[in-house]
Scaffold this motif. Structure first.
Motif, PDB file in Angstrom:
ATOM      1  N   SER A 150      -2.336  29.789 -13.862  1.00  0.00           N
ATOM      2  CA  SER A 150      -2.329  31.200 -14.245  1.00  0.00           C
ATOM      3  C   SER A 150      -0.932  31.791 -14.078  1.00  0.00           C
ATOM      4  CB  SER A 150      -3.341  31.982 -13.397  1.00  0.00           C
ATOM      5  OG  SER A 150      -3.189  33.371 -13.560  1.00  0.00           O
ATOM      6  N   GLY A 151      -0.304  31.504 -12.945  1.00  0.00           N
ATOM      7  CA  GLY A 151       1.041  32.017 -12.688  1.00  0.00           C
ATOM      8  C   GLY A 151       2.061  31.521 -13.689  1.00  0.00           C
ATOM      9  N   PHE A 152       1.981  30.247 -14.052  1.00  0.00           N
ATOM     10  CA  PHE A 152       2.960  29.674 -14.986  1.00  0.00           C
ATOM     11  C   PHE A 152       2.784  30.193 -16.414  1.00  0.00           C
ATOM     12  CE2 PHE A 152       3.903  26.037 -11.978  1.00  0.00           C
ATOM     13  CZ  PHE A 152       5.240  26.387 -11.826  1.00  0.00           C
ATOM     14  N   PHE A 153       1.682  30.884 -16.679  1.00  0.00           N
ATOM     15  CA  PHE A 153       1.503  31.533 -17.980  1.00  0.00           C
ATOM     16  C   PHE A 153       1.512  33.059 -17.850  1.00  0.00           C
ATOM     17  CE2 PHE A 153       0.128  27.295 -19.089  1.00  0.00           C
ATOM     18  CZ  PHE A 153       0.627  27.139 -20.379  1.00  0.00           C
ATOM     19  N   GLY A 154       2.137  33.538 -16.770  1.00  0.00           N
ATOM     20  CA  GLY A 154       2.307  34.978 -16.612  1.00  0.00           C
ATOM     21  C   GLY A 154       1.064  35.719 -16.190  1.00  0.00           C
ATOM     22  N   PHE A 163       5.721  30.931 -18.427  1.00  0.00           N
ATOM     23  CA  PHE A 163       6.515  31.922 -17.694  1.00  0.00           C
ATOM     24  C   PHE A 163       6.963  31.310 -16.372  1.00  0.00           C
ATOM     25  CE2 PHE A 163       7.251  35.342 -14.727  1.00  0.00           C
ATOM     26  CZ  PHE A 163       7.812  36.357 -15.481  1.00  0.00           C
ATOM     27  N   VAL A 164       8.273  31.191 -16.198  1.00  0.00           N
ATOM     28  CA  VAL A 164       8.818  30.705 -14.933  1.00  0.00           C
ATOM     29  C   VAL A 164       9.522  31.880 -14.256  1.00  0.00           C
ATOM     30  CG1 VAL A 164      10.389  29.088 -13.790  1.00  0.00           C
ATOM     31  CG2 VAL A 164       9.135  28.380 -15.854  1.00  0.00           C
ATOM     32  N   PRO A 165       9.029  32.312 -13.095  1.00  0.00           N
ATOM     33  CA  PRO A 165       9.610  33.498 -12.453  1.00  0.00           C
ATOM     34  C   PRO A 165      11.081  33.300 -12.083  1.00  0.00           C
ATOM     35  CG  PRO A 165       8.124  32.348 -10.956  1.00  0.00           C
ATOM     36  CD  PRO A 165       7.947  31.721 -12.298  1.00  0.00           C
ATOM     37  N   ASN A 166      11.868  34.308 -12.381  1.00  0.00           N
ATOM     38  CA  ASN A 166      13.308  34.262 -12.098  1.00  0.00           C
ATOM     39  C   ASN A 166      13.564  34.871 -10.721  1.00  0.00           C
ATOM     40  OD1 ASN A 166      16.085  34.057 -12.297  1.00  0.00           O
ATOM     41  ND2 ASN A 166      16.288  35.935 -13.521  1.00  0.00           N
ATOM     42  N   VAL A 167      13.334  34.055  -9.687  1.00  0.00           N
ATOM     43  CA  VAL A 167      13.585  34.503  -8.314  1.00  0.00           C
ATOM     44  C   VAL A 167      14.451  33.462  -7.609  1.00  0.00           C
ATOM     45  CG1 VAL A 167      11.418  35.783  -8.141  1.00  0.00           C
ATOM     46  CG2 VAL A 167      11.474  33.398  -7.461  1.00  0.00           C
ATOM     47  N   PRO A 168      15.333  33.888  -6.728  1.00  0.00           N
ATOM     48  CA  PRO A 168      16.167  32.928  -5.991  1.00  0.00           C
ATOM     49  C   PRO A 168      15.317  32.100  -5.024  1.00  0.00           C
ATOM     50  CG  PRO A 168      16.507  35.159  -5.160  1.00  0.00           C
ATOM     51  CD  PRO A 168      15.665  35.285  -6.381  1.00  0.00           C
ATOM     52  N   LEU A 169      15.556  30.798  -5.002  1.00  0.00           N
ATOM     53  CA  LEU A 169      14.807  29.924  -4.096  1.00  0.00           C
ATOM     54  C   LEU A 169      15.465  29.944  -2.721  1.00  0.00           C
ATOM     55  CD1 LEU A 169      14.208  26.914  -6.530  1.00  0.00           C
ATOM     56  CD2 LEU A 169      12.647  28.788  -5.985  1.00  0.00           C
ATOM     57  N   THR A 170      15.255  31.041  -2.021  1.00  0.00           N
ATOM     58  CA  THR A 170      15.890  31.248  -0.719  1.00  0.00           C
ATOM     59  C   THR A 170      14.834  31.586   0.339  1.00  0.00           C
ATOM     60  OG1 THR A 170      16.219  33.611  -1.122  1.00  0.00           O
ATOM     61  CG2 THR A 170      17.996  32.112  -1.830  1.00  0.00           C
ATOM     62  N   LEU A 206      -5.693  39.828 -18.481  1.00  0.00           N
ATOM     63  CA  LEU A 206      -6.493  39.177 -19.515  1.00  0.00           C
ATOM     64  C   LEU A 206      -6.130  37.701 -19.653  1.00  0.00           C
ATOM     65  CD1 LEU A 206      -6.396  42.092 -22.104  1.00  0.00           C
ATOM     66  CD2 LEU A 206      -8.466  41.179 -21.044  1.00  0.00           C
ATOM     67  N   PHE A 207      -4.826  37.406 -19.710  1.00  0.00           N
ATOM     68  CA  PHE A 207      -4.400  36.007 -19.814  1.00  0.00           C
ATOM     69  C   PHE A 207      -4.772  35.224 -18.563  1.00  0.00           C
ATOM     70  CE2 PHE A 207      -0.799  37.082 -23.011  1.00  0.00           C
ATOM     71  CZ  PHE A 207      -1.725  37.055 -24.043  1.00  0.00           C
ATOM     72  N   SER A 208      -4.685  35.884 -17.398  1.00  0.00           N
ATOM     73  CA  SER A 208      -5.062  35.232 -16.152  1.00  0.00           C
ATOM     74  C   SER A 208      -6.535  34.840 -16.185  1.00  0.00           C
ATOM     75  CB  SER A 208      -4.793  36.164 -14.967  1.00  0.00           C
ATOM     76  OG  SER A 208      -5.134  35.532 -13.753  1.00  0.00           O
TER      77      SER A 208
END
Length: 507
Positions: free
Chosen positions: A282-286, A222-229, A63-65
């Motif tokens: 869209s991604g930065f707002f989850g 929303f900033v995804p918590n993933v390793p930048l690897t 919905l937010f997307s």
């Protein structure tokens, strides 16, 4: 001088009609745009919820997307009045990421897909649209209509019997109301009347609220918590690339369809990078990302008559207001009302002319076959992008087969200064498909010592043809005969001179 003229033509070509300013100053047009946006917003809610379920995420993600993408594309998109939101095609592509790696990797995939779409658009991916044949486009449209209709079947099977008369009432309203007035979009009137009937007579049938819980708060950063690897990139990159390609293809095909419906032009390159920007936001707002929605776009453009970015912007804004502020009211809208709208969209989208007996009799069988194959693949895979790729491939193969048989070689024995000469006239387009058999069309042993091959009525397109000509020349030399190529146009001469003798099949 030429460049300036082209630029001016492009500005005129992409100038929207009516413009946003014209719509804002014209109450009739503005009313149409506002009401169209409201209809689309209502239709977006159950779809966004169902696509979230397909993707394996919370309904608010879809919905937010849809809200963020619709609002964003209203400003950055290249096709006015087109609706962009969460879609089933995108949900299917990236669902494995949410299932196997969780929401953070899921959002990271959406962000990377947005970046890739911008890169692809900048490097001219939109220009590839010119290589999509009409038969594939017709197949795309017809398959889309079938998918829109079949997507309504779960709401029509195993439901209370009252659903059917209510759907019928909605259809009747949308069929006959435009004959009376087009001031208010018929789909909106249909939704309101069916909803009021359900409330007044206390009819117990499935409603929007049964599809999933509506969010009560605004979207947050929303900033995804993933390793930048490198490992993270190897996980998300394949899904991001697939999402970027599917999203671009579906969006550009939809833009072309709207161009045809509205008899206007759109900036496909801008639409391409606009889709990327919308996915990133869209991604930065989850949000789960998405692309152009053909069903909702047809509601907006064809059923409601919208033509400007105002309707797209308001579709997003109304969506947010409806789910956050009026969620309880929206939840009671019967699914039967929305199903009726989507059925009308399906019927209006299908190209009925393409399956008329008179059309099928006139149309080349290969064109019809491409259309049918495109439809079959899309319906089987539920993926419009795969169907289009297969359709283009089949159309290309059939085109090459036709071209391969359009080469003609005629032989005459002439006398030049008392000397016999074999004069060959080659006619047709020479490329790998047609030139492979070219070497078999000459009588090497029977020809006199001098041979002239006239290419005035032909054109060399690729290295395969140059190699074939080298082979012909070599075969004649092996028989002690001289061959001369004449009549090449400037391009063919330069191309042949650059490659001849260096392809391993000649001297």
């Amino acid at each position: 001088m030429t460049t300036a003229t082209t630029t001016a033509d492009d500005r005129s070509r992409y100038h929207p009609d009516p413009s946003v300013m014209t719509a804002l100053k014209t109450p009739r047009i503005l009313t149409r745009e506002v009401l169209a946006g409201l209809v689309v917003a209502l239709a977006l809610i159950p779809e966004a919820i169902s696509f979230s379920i397909i993707a394996g995420v919370d309904p608010k993600v879809g919905l937010f997307s849809s809200f963020i993408m619709a609002v964003t594309i209203a400003f950055v998109g290249g096709r006015p009045a087109m609706i962009t939101a969460a879609t089933g095609a995108i949900a299917l592509v990236i669902a494995p990421v949410a299932r196997e790696y969780g929401l953070d990797y899921f959002i990271a995939t959406v962000l990377l897909a947005g970046v890739l779409q911008i890169v692809l658009a900048v490097f001219g991916a939109a220009k590839l649209m010119r290589f999509i044949p009409r038969s594939v486009m017709v197949g795309f449209v017809n398959a889309l209509a079938i998918l829109i209709f079949t997507a309504q079947l779960p709401q029509l099977i195993g439901v209370p019997w009252m659903v059917y008369p209510l759907v019928a009432v909605g259809l009747v309203i949308m069929i006959f109301m435009p004959k009376i007035t087009k001031v208010v979009p018929a789909p909106l009137v249909s939704i309101i009347i069916v909803t009021v009937a359900v409330i007044v007579f206390a009819i117990n049938i499935p409603a929007v609220g049964d599809q999933g819980e509506l969010p009560r708060s605004l979207p947050e950063l929303f900033v995804p918590n993933v390793p930048l690897t490198w490992e993270t990139l190897t996980i998300i990159a394949p899904y991001s690339l697939a999402m970027a390609l599917v999203g671009l293809m579906e969006s550009l095909m939809t833009a072309k369809l709207v161009d045809d419906v509205t008899d206007t032009h759109s900036n496909k390159t801008r639409e391409g990078w606009g889709q990327g920007v919308a996915n990133i936001l869209s991604g930065f707002f989850g949000g789960m990302g998405g692309c152009a929605m053909i069903g909702q776009t047809m509601i907006n453009v064809k059923a409601s008559g919208a033509r400007t970015r105002i309707s797209t912007f308001l579709a997003g804004m109304f969506l947010l207001i409806l789910i956050v502020a009026f969620g309880d009211i929206v939840a009671i809208i019967p699914m039967a009302a929305l199903v009726a709208v989507m059925i009308m969209v399906s019927v209006g989208t299908f190209d009925w002319h393409s399956i008329k007996l008179s059309t099928l009799k006139r149309m080349p069988k290969s064109e019809t076959a491409v259309m049918v194959i495109t439809v079959a693949v899309v319906v089987a895979t539920h993926n419009l992008a795969i169907g289009v790729v297969v359709g283009v491939f089949v159309a290309s193969v059939m085109f090459v087969r036709r071209v391969a048989h359009l080469i003609d070689v005629r032989r005459e024995i002439q006398e030049h200064d008392g000397v016999q000469v074999a004069h060959y006239t080659v006619e047709g387009q020479l490329l790998f498909a047609s030139s492979n058999d070219l070497t078999t069309l000459f009588e090497y042993a029977a020809d006199p010592d001098r041979v002239i091959i006239d290419l005035t009525k032909s054109h060399i397109w690729d290295a395969s043809t140059v190699a074939a000509l080298d082979t012909i020349e070599t075969k004649y030399e092996q028989h002690g005969k001289a061959v001369e190529f004449v009549g090449m146009n400037d391009y063919t001469t330069a191309f042949h001179a650059r490659l001849t003798g260096g392809l391993g099949g000649g001297h």
